[in-house]
Motif scaffolding. Structure first.
Motif, PDB file in Angstrom:
ATOM      1  N   ARG A   1       0.645  -1.224   0.002  1.00 23.80           N
ATOM      2  CA  ARG A   1      -0.225   0.105  -0.232  1.00 23.80           C
ATOM      3  C   ARG A   1       0.768   1.143  -0.014  1.00 23.80           C
ATOM      4  O   ARG A   1       0.486   2.150  -0.759  1.00 23.80           O
ATOM      5  CB  ARG A   1      -0.831   0.032   1.208  1.00 23.80           C
ATOM      6  CG  ARG A   1      -2.046  -1.301   1.060  1.00 23.80           C
ATOM      7  CD  ARG A   1      -2.804  -1.213   2.589  1.00 23.80           C
ATOM      8  NE  ARG A   1      -3.739  -2.076   2.528  1.00 23.80           N
ATOM      9  CZ  ARG A   1      -4.268  -2.642   3.425  1.00 23.80           C
ATOM     10  NH1 ARG A   1      -3.852  -2.392   4.623  1.00 23.80           N
ATOM     11  NH2 ARG A   1      -5.407  -3.680   3.435  1.00 23.80           N
TER      12      ARG A   1
ATOM     13  N   TYR B   1      -0.401  -3.523 -11.523  1.00 25.69           N
ATOM     14  CA  TYR B   1      -0.070  -4.049 -10.280  1.00 25.69           C
ATOM     15  C   TYR B   1      -1.417  -5.057  -9.947  1.00 25.69           C
ATOM     16  O   TYR B   1      -2.531  -4.969 -10.775  1.00 25.69           O
ATOM     17  CB  TYR B   1      -0.232  -2.967  -9.389  1.00 25.69           C
ATOM     18  CG  TYR B   1      -1.396  -2.151  -9.078  1.00 25.69           C
ATOM     19  CD1 TYR B   1      -2.310  -2.269  -8.072  1.00 25.69           C
ATOM     20  CD2 TYR B   1      -1.473  -0.927  -9.953  1.00 25.69           C
ATOM     21  CE1 TYR B   1      -3.576  -1.683  -7.889  1.00 25.69           C
ATOM     22  CE2 TYR B   1      -2.752  -0.046  -9.729  1.00 25.69           C
ATOM     23  CZ  TYR B   1      -3.690  -0.492  -8.640  1.00 25.69           C
ATOM     24  OH  TYR B   1      -4.781   0.364  -8.653  1.00 25.69           O
TER      25      TYR B   1
ATOM     26  N   TYR C   1       3.719   5.794  -5.609  1.00 28.26           N
ATOM     27  CA  TYR C   1       3.721   6.086  -6.921  1.00 28.26           C
ATOM     28  C   TYR C   1       2.581   7.255  -7.515  1.00 28.26           C
ATOM     29  O   TYR C   1       2.813   8.008  -8.497  1.00 28.26           O
ATOM     30  CB  TYR C   1       3.573   4.937  -7.795  1.00 28.26           C
ATOM     31  CG  TYR C   1       5.019   3.846  -7.968  1.00 28.26           C
ATOM     32  CD1 TYR C   1       5.661   4.421  -8.783  1.00 28.26           C
ATOM     33  CD2 TYR C   1       4.966   2.979  -7.179  1.00 28.26           C
ATOM     34  CE1 TYR C   1       6.993   3.714  -8.838  1.00 28.26           C
ATOM     35  CE2 TYR C   1       6.053   2.172  -7.445  1.00 28.26           C
ATOM     36  CZ  TYR C   1       7.185   2.549  -8.117  1.00 28.26           C
ATOM     37  OH  TYR C   1       8.300   1.796  -8.251  1.00 28.26           O
ATOM     38  N   GLU C   2       1.445   7.157  -6.743  1.00 22.98           N
ATOM     39  CA  GLU C   2       0.581   8.101  -7.107  1.00 22.98           C
ATOM     40  C   GLU C   2       0.869   9.471  -6.562  1.00 22.98           C
ATOM     41  O   GLU C   2       0.689  10.424  -7.329  1.00 22.98           O
ATOM     42  CB  GLU C   2      -0.619   7.494  -6.264  1.00 22.98           C
ATOM     43  CG  GLU C   2      -1.384   6.368  -6.629  1.00 22.98           C
ATOM     44  CD  GLU C   2      -2.566   5.984  -5.911  1.00 22.98           C
ATOM     45  OE1 GLU C   2      -2.528   6.560  -4.825  1.00 22.98           O
ATOM     46  OE2 GLU C   2      -3.262   4.791  -6.233  1.00 22.98           O
ATOM     47  N   ILE C   3       1.455   9.440  -5.619  1.00 22.65           N
ATOM     48  CA  ILE C   3       1.913  11.103  -5.184  1.00 22.65           C
ATOM     49  C   ILE C   3       3.198  11.489  -5.742  1.00 22.65           C
ATOM     50  O   ILE C   3       3.143  12.897  -6.293  1.00 22.65           O
ATOM     51  CB  ILE C   3       2.442  10.756  -3.589  1.00 22.65           C
ATOM     52  CG1 ILE C   3       1.526  10.385  -2.834  1.00 22.65           C
ATOM     53  CG2 ILE C   3       3.210  12.254  -3.080  1.00 22.65           C
ATOM     54  CD1 ILE C   3       1.717  10.021  -1.303  1.00 22.65           C
TER      55      ILE C   3
ATOM     56  N   LYS D   1       4.105  10.789  -9.127  1.00 23.25           N
ATOM     57  CA  LYS D   1       3.995  10.625 -10.603  1.00 23.25           C
ATOM     58  C   LYS D   1       3.880  12.040 -11.190  1.00 23.25           C
ATOM     59  O   LYS D   1       3.023  12.650 -10.661  1.00 23.25           O
ATOM     60  CB  LYS D   1       2.708   9.842 -10.977  1.00 23.25           C
ATOM     61  CG  LYS D   1       2.612   9.557 -12.368  1.00 23.25           C
ATOM     62  CD  LYS D   1       1.304   8.798 -12.673  1.00 23.25           C
ATOM     63  CE  LYS D   1       0.958   8.751 -14.408  1.00 23.25           C
ATOM     64  NZ  LYS D   1      -0.030   7.970 -14.692  1.00 23.25           N
TER      65      LYS D   1
ATOM     66  N   LYS E   1      -6.495  14.361   1.014  1.00 20.98           N
ATOM     67  CA  LYS E   1      -6.546  12.768   0.437  1.00 20.98           C
ATOM     68  C   LYS E   1      -6.164  11.990   1.722  1.00 20.98           C
ATOM     69  O   LYS E   1      -5.030  12.448   2.360  1.00 20.98           O
ATOM     70  CB  LYS E   1      -5.513  12.626  -0.542  1.00 20.98           C
ATOM     71  CG  LYS E   1      -5.273  11.270  -1.117  1.00 20.98           C
ATOM     72  CD  LYS E   1      -4.405  11.310  -2.429  1.00 20.98           C
ATOM     73  CE  LYS E   1      -4.077   9.917  -2.712  1.00 20.98           C
ATOM     74  NZ  LYS E   1      -5.233   9.039  -3.256  1.00 20.98           N
TER      75      LYS E   1
ATOM     76  N   THR F   1      -3.434  -6.466  -6.452  1.00 18.60           N
ATOM     77  CA  THR F   1      -3.739  -5.843  -4.976  1.00 18.60           C
ATOM     78  C   THR F   1      -3.444  -7.488  -4.121  1.00 18.60           C
ATOM     79  O   THR F   1      -3.652  -7.126  -3.091  1.00 18.60           O
ATOM     80  CB  THR F   1      -5.059  -5.362  -4.829  1.00 18.60           C
ATOM     81  OG1 THR F   1      -5.977  -6.329  -5.289  1.00 18.60           O
ATOM     82  CG2 THR F   1      -5.099  -4.238  -5.646  1.00 18.60           C
TER      83      THR F   1
ATOM     84  N   LEU G   1       2.393   1.696  -3.518  1.00 16.71           N
ATOM     85  CA  LEU G   1       1.385   2.053  -4.360  1.00 16.71           C
ATOM     86  C   LEU G   1       0.860   3.672  -4.174  1.00 16.71           C
ATOM     87  O   LEU G   1       0.722   4.536  -5.376  1.00 16.71           O
ATOM     88  CB  LEU G   1       0.119   1.226  -4.413  1.00 16.71           C
ATOM     89  CG  LEU G   1      -1.091   1.666  -5.111  1.00 16.71           C
ATOM     90  CD1 LEU G   1      -0.772   1.211  -6.902  1.00 16.71           C
ATOM     91  CD2 LEU G   1      -2.236   0.618  -4.822  1.00 16.71           C
ATOM     92  N   GLU G   2       0.971   3.835  -3.105  1.00 17.48           N
ATOM     93  CA  GLU G   2       0.532   5.456  -2.953  1.00 17.48           C
ATOM     94  C   GLU G   2       1.809   6.191  -3.082  1.00 17.48           C
ATOM     95  O   GLU G   2       1.507   7.452  -3.536  1.00 17.48           O
ATOM     96  CB  GLU G   2       0.171   5.690  -1.474  1.00 17.48           C
ATOM     97  CG  GLU G   2      -1.309   5.101  -1.110  1.00 17.48           C
ATOM     98  CD  GLU G   2      -1.716   5.153   0.174  1.00 17.48           C
ATOM     99  OE1 GLU G   2      -2.787   5.095   0.729  1.00 17.48           O
ATOM    100  OE2 GLU G   2      -0.617   5.711   1.495  1.00 17.48           O
TER     101      GLU G   2
ATOM    102  N   ASN H   1       7.964   3.949 -14.341  1.00 15.59           N
ATOM    103  CA  ASN H   1       6.387   3.961 -14.586  1.00 15.59           C
ATOM    104  C   ASN H   1       5.917   2.612 -13.963  1.00 15.59           C
ATOM    105  O   ASN H   1       6.215   1.651 -14.070  1.00 15.59           O
ATOM    106  CB  ASN H   1       6.082   3.937 -16.212  1.00 15.59           C
ATOM    107  CG  ASN H   1       6.733   5.182 -16.954  1.00 15.59           C
ATOM    108  OD1 ASN H   1       6.428   6.505 -16.166  1.00 15.59           O
ATOM    109  ND2 ASN H   1       7.083   5.110 -17.753  1.00 15.59           N
TER     110      ASN H   1
END
Length: 291
Positions: free
Chosen positions: A51, A72, A57-59, A61, A121, A74, A54-55, A68
């Motif tokens: 987790r 993924y 990469y979102e933050i 990017k 968020k 889960t 994953l977060e 890249n």
């Protein structure tokens, strides 16, 4: 952890696959697909690490140079999950790097430190430790202390705890909140010649104080060459102010050596024998002991 289920779930068509050695909180494979593309299959050890990454990469990017995230899974009750990542076509940073590369490492590091907790968020994996930073550092230290106690002689352990308690009183106010990598070391910084291509591995990231994030880079890279250290600082300052490293580094280098001994016991003393011995030597040196 065996990758077969992840490969099946992600529908990967793999020609060759080799495990990456220098990965400590995940199992990572470098894979060549049927179409000739090189990718990395990364399987974190725990659901929390999945987790968190994953977060991350979102933050990050579009803000920081990172691989890249191609796909993924889960996971399920038994499997923490898996990532398919693009390849940064370079190699890990070494002490043979140029001044230009060291400057760019500083720019990369400082740019990461400009990233603040996203407003509105809720994050599940990437914790914001900044409001209670001193408690976070203390909890880490005394958590690893339970393991260190089983490895070192009692007098050394007692002296280390006494030194920690004395040093922590002189640490300045934390610098943040900022996105901190927590494992920002040469193995996680990818370069090609004079160019820094990006950074990898985000299973340990937090929002916290920048001061902790210089420790491993100094330990494994900056301390060996004053010219590269100066170039790094110039690159960092081109993006944001740099804290007084002379004040904070002694404390964090000490806690890093101590905590790393505990980490080795948790992960297996025999498997991490060289790293354990290196940190025992560092700890004794920092405590003014020989042998």
């Amino acid at each position: 952890m065996l990758p077969n289920r992840a490969i099946k779930q992600l529908g990967l068509k793999i020609n060759t696959m080799n495990e990456v050695e220098d990965s400590h909180s995940s199992t990572v494979y470098r894979c060549t697909l049927h179409n000739g593309e090189n990718i990395f299959l990364k399987i974190p050890y725990t659901k929390l690490k999945f987790r968190r990454e994953l977060e991350a990469y979102e933050i990050l990017k579009g803000r920081i140079a990172i691989p890249n995230l191609l796909d993924y899974w889960t996971g399920d009750e038994e499997y923490p999950g898996a990532f398919v990542l693009s390849e940064l076509k370079g190699s890990p940073l070494t002490t043979n790097a140029s001044e230009t590369a060291a400057y760019q490492v500083g720019v990369l590091h400082a740019t990461m430190h400009t990233v603040q907790p996203p407003e509105g968020k809720k994050l599940v994996g990437v914790q914001n430790e900044f409001p209670n930073w001193s408690n976070f550092i203390e909890e880490q230290f005394y958590s690893f202390a339970e393991d260190v106690k089983e490895v070192v002689e009692g007098s050394l352990y007692d002296q280390a705890v006494e030194k920690y308690e004395a040093m922590k009183r002189h640490i300045p106010s934390p610098d943040g909140p900022c996105f901190v990598h927590m494992d920002f070391r040469p193995a996680n910084i990818i370069v090609e010649g004079d160019k820094v291509l990006g950074m990898i591995d985000f299973e340990s990231v937090r929002f916290g104080s920048t001061e902790i994030d210089f420790t491993k880079l100094y330990r494994d890279f900056l301390q060996f060459n004053p010219t590269l250290f100066r170039a790094f600082k110039e690159g960092y300052r081109s993006i944001r102010p740099l804290i007084d490293l002379e004040v904070v580094l002694p404390f964090y280098l000490f806690t890093d050596a101590f905590n790393s001994i505990g980490w080795c016991r948790r992960r297996g003393i025999e498997r991490n024998a060289l790293f354990l011995e290196n940190n025992l030597t560092r700890l004794r040196s920092l405590l003014g002991k020989s042998g």
